[in-house]
Write a protein that holds these residues in place. Structure first.
Motif, PDB file in Angstrom:
ATOM      1  N   UNK A 127      -2.219  -4.833  11.954  1.00  0.00           N
ATOM      2  CA  UNK A 127      -3.562  -4.126  11.674  1.00  0.00           C
ATOM      3  C   UNK A 127      -3.724  -2.693  12.108  1.00  0.00           C
ATOM      4  N   UNK A 128      -3.506  -2.759  13.389  1.00  0.00           N
ATOM      5  CA  UNK A 128      -3.794  -1.634  14.249  1.00  0.00           C
ATOM      6  C   UNK A 128      -2.608  -0.662  13.674  1.00  0.00           C
ATOM      7  N   UNK A 129      -1.315  -0.926  13.449  1.00  0.00           N
ATOM      8  CA  UNK A 129      -0.333  -0.293  12.900  1.00  0.00           C
ATOM      9  C   UNK A 129      -0.688   0.301  11.630  1.00  0.00           C
ATOM     10  N   UNK A 130      -1.367  -0.354  10.752  1.00  0.00           N
ATOM     11  CA  UNK A 130      -1.810   0.026   9.444  1.00  0.00           C
ATOM     12  C   UNK A 130      -2.983   0.913   9.614  1.00  0.00           C
ATOM     13  N   UNK A 131      -3.907   0.898  10.284  1.00  0.00           N
ATOM     14  CA  UNK A 131      -5.048   1.542  10.776  1.00  0.00           C
ATOM     15  C   UNK A 131      -4.569   3.329  11.271  1.00  0.00           C
ATOM     16  N   UNK A 132      -3.303   2.992  12.083  1.00  0.00           N
ATOM     17  CA  UNK A 132      -2.817   4.366  12.694  1.00  0.00           C
ATOM     18  C   UNK A 132      -2.154   5.105  11.338  1.00  0.00           C
ATOM     19  N   UNK A 140       0.900  -1.147  -0.062  1.00  0.00           N
ATOM     20  CA  UNK A 140      -0.121  -0.017  -0.065  1.00  0.00           C
ATOM     21  C   UNK A 140       0.883   1.253   0.091  1.00  0.00           C
ATOM     22  N   UNK A 141       0.774   1.995  -1.082  1.00  0.00           N
ATOM     23  CA  UNK A 141       1.411   3.431  -1.081  1.00  0.00           C
ATOM     24  C   UNK A 141       1.319   4.384  -0.135  1.00  0.00           C
ATOM     25  N   UNK A 142       0.272   4.406   0.336  1.00  0.00           N
ATOM     26  CA  UNK A 142       0.055   5.434   1.735  1.00  0.00           C
ATOM     27  C   UNK A 142       0.643   4.881   2.879  1.00  0.00           C
ATOM     28  N   UNK A 143       0.568   3.596   3.298  1.00  0.00           N
ATOM     29  CA  UNK A 143       1.329   3.045   4.290  1.00  0.00           C
ATOM     30  C   UNK A 143       2.859   3.131   4.211  1.00  0.00           C
ATOM     31  N   UNK A 144       3.459   2.961   2.907  1.00  0.00           N
ATOM     32  CA  UNK A 144       4.810   3.028   2.590  1.00  0.00           C
ATOM     33  C   UNK A 144       5.419   4.589   2.986  1.00  0.00           C
ATOM     34  N   UNK A 145       4.540   5.498   2.537  1.00  0.00           N
ATOM     35  CA  UNK A 145       4.829   6.859   2.689  1.00  0.00           C
ATOM     36  C   UNK A 145       4.700   7.123   4.125  1.00  0.00           C
ATOM     37  N   UNK A 175      12.816   8.886   6.625  1.00  0.00           N
ATOM     38  CA  UNK A 175      13.867   8.089   5.626  1.00  0.00           C
ATOM     39  C   UNK A 175      13.633   9.013   4.352  1.00  0.00           C
ATOM     40  N   UNK A 176      14.677   8.818   3.385  1.00  0.00           N
ATOM     41  CA  UNK A 176      14.671   9.680   2.128  1.00  0.00           C
ATOM     42  C   UNK A 176      13.827   9.156   0.997  1.00  0.00           C
ATOM     43  N   UNK A 177      13.492   7.933   1.121  1.00  0.00           N
ATOM     44  CA  UNK A 177      12.521   7.265   0.144  1.00  0.00           C
ATOM     45  C   UNK A 177      11.777   6.296   0.819  1.00  0.00           C
ATOM     46  N   UNK A 178      10.635   5.934  -0.083  1.00  0.00           N
ATOM     47  CA  UNK A 178       9.595   4.936   0.569  1.00  0.00           C
ATOM     48  C   UNK A 178      10.165   3.711   0.448  1.00  0.00           C
ATOM     49  N   UNK A 179       9.883   2.755   1.543  1.00  0.00           N
ATOM     50  CA  UNK A 179      10.426   1.512   1.549  1.00  0.00           C
ATOM     51  C   UNK A 179       9.474   0.625   0.156  1.00  0.00           C
ATOM     52  N   UNK A 180      10.205  -0.312  -0.307  1.00  0.00           N
ATOM     53  CA  UNK A 180       9.336  -1.400  -1.252  1.00  0.00           C
ATOM     54  C   UNK A 180       8.489  -1.991  -0.371  1.00  0.00           C
ATOM     55  N   UNK A 181       7.621  -2.871  -1.293  1.00  0.00           N
ATOM     56  CA  UNK A 181       6.674  -3.814  -0.582  1.00  0.00           C
ATOM     57  C   UNK A 181       7.293  -4.668   0.458  1.00  0.00           C
ATOM     58  N   UNK A 182       8.323  -5.367  -0.104  1.00  0.00           N
ATOM     59  CA  UNK A 182       9.230  -6.268   0.704  1.00  0.00           C
ATOM     60  C   UNK A 182       9.871  -5.611   1.837  1.00  0.00           C
ATOM     61  N   UNK A 183      10.343  -4.410   1.732  1.00  0.00           N
ATOM     62  CA  UNK A 183      10.908  -3.773   2.914  1.00  0.00           C
ATOM     63  C   UNK A 183       9.957  -3.336   4.003  1.00  0.00           C
ATOM     64  N   UNK A 184       8.666  -2.697   3.389  1.00  0.00           N
ATOM     65  CA  UNK A 184       7.658  -2.270   4.365  1.00  0.00           C
ATOM     66  C   UNK A 184       7.249  -3.441   5.045  1.00  0.00           C
ATOM     67  N   UNK A 185       6.896  -4.695   4.511  1.00  0.00           N
ATOM     68  CA  UNK A 185       6.620  -5.982   5.183  1.00  0.00           C
ATOM     69  C   UNK A 185       7.567  -6.423   6.159  1.00  0.00           C
ATOM     70  N   UNK A 186       8.812  -6.344   5.866  1.00  0.00           N
ATOM     71  CA  UNK A 186       9.957  -6.717   6.808  1.00  0.00           C
ATOM     72  C   UNK A 186       9.781  -5.759   8.002  1.00  0.00           C
ATOM     73  N   UNK A 209      -3.052   8.759   9.935  1.00  0.00           N
ATOM     74  CA  UNK A 209      -1.890   9.669  10.006  1.00  0.00           C
ATOM     75  C   UNK A 209      -1.730  10.387   8.868  1.00  0.00           C
ATOM     76  N   UNK A 210      -1.627   9.299   7.811  1.00  0.00           N
ATOM     77  CA  UNK A 210      -1.532   9.868   6.561  1.00  0.00           C
ATOM     78  C   UNK A 210      -2.499  10.708   5.895  1.00  0.00           C
ATOM     79  N   UNK A 211      -3.733  10.380   6.267  1.00  0.00           N
ATOM     80  CA  UNK A 211      -4.872  10.898   5.649  1.00  0.00           C
ATOM     81  C   UNK A 211      -4.893  12.382   6.287  1.00  0.00           C
ATOM     82  N   UNK A 212      -4.704  12.112   7.590  1.00  0.00           N
ATOM     83  CA  UNK A 212      -4.808  13.541   8.438  1.00  0.00           C
ATOM     84  C   UNK A 212      -3.869  14.776   8.005  1.00  0.00           C
TER      85      UNK A 212
END
Length: 214
Positions: free
Chosen positions: A192-197, A158-163, A171-182, A201-204
């Motif tokens: 799941x709560x971390x994703x909601x948070x 998810x791009x919003x989560x990565x950002x 960080x200077x760049x967004x993590x990749x999907x694999x990096x974000x999952x790790x 935050x991103x939307x706000x």
């Protein structure tokens, strides 16, 4: 039926996340309390996710109204009873019309059983969903989180989560999907709560309601 976590449970999970990872402290501090996001599950819920992908909210709502009116019932049989071109006439793109047929066929043959899906561990449930043409990993993870209420899912693609993760880690760049999952492994069993948070935050921040900097 999803039993959503209470406000107290969500706050406790958020506090636990900050203890596990102080990088989330600012997001937690500035983001108000929120409710667990829930969506309709089953075939209809998955179909709606398919319709909503890669289009604006307004376009998705308009297409979904046409699909509902055209099919009469959002179920595998009405979808399979229509040719691909008939589904396209309801507003679906050619790939989405084909994916709708594939998902309906999987349900009709028993390859995809939503009732049985609930009893599977997360990894097996994701594998069962992504075995169906048209269901990618992101869609599978979002379905399990929102439609089944699973507590430890993190859609790293998810791009919003990565950002938001980039902001949290400065960080200077967004993590990749694999990096974000790790990176999210640290947040078990509350991913799941971390994703909601992070989404809230991103939307706000994007709406100018919350601060990004700390």
């Amino acid at each position: 039926m999803i039993v959503a976590p209470s406000a107290e449970d969500l706050f406790a999970a958020r506090a636990a996340l900050v203890a596990l990872d102080p990088a989330l402290a600012h997001a937690h501090a500035v983001t108000p309390a929120f409710e667990w996001r829930t969506r309709e599950g089953g075939f209809a819920g998955l179909m709606r996710m398919l319709v909503e992908q890669q289009v604006s909210t307004a376009s998705a709502a308009a297409i979904w109204r046409r699909v509902e009116a055209g099919l009469g019932e959002i179920a595998p049989a009405p979808v399979l009873a229509r040719e691909i071109e008939d589904l396209r006439a309801l507003g679906l793109s050619l790939p989405k019309a084909r994916y709708a047929h594939a998902i309906a066929e999987a349900c009709a043959t028993g390859a995809l059983d939503f009732a049985g899906l609930r009893d599977l561990p997360d990894a097996e449930a994701i594998a069962r969903l992504t075995a169906v043409k048209g269901i990618g990993r992101w869609t599978a993870e979002i379905y399990l989180m929102f439609c089944e209420g699973r507590a430890d899912i993190f859609p790293g693609g998810d791009i919003a989560l990565q950002e938001a993760m980039r902001w949290a880690d400065r960080a200077e760049r967004r993590p990749s999907e694999r990096e974000a999952a790790a990176r999210a492994e640290l947040w078990r069993p509350h991913r799941s709560v971390a994703a909601h948070l992070l989404w809230r935050w991103y939307g706000g921040v994007k709406r100018g309601e919350l601060s990004r900097a700390r």
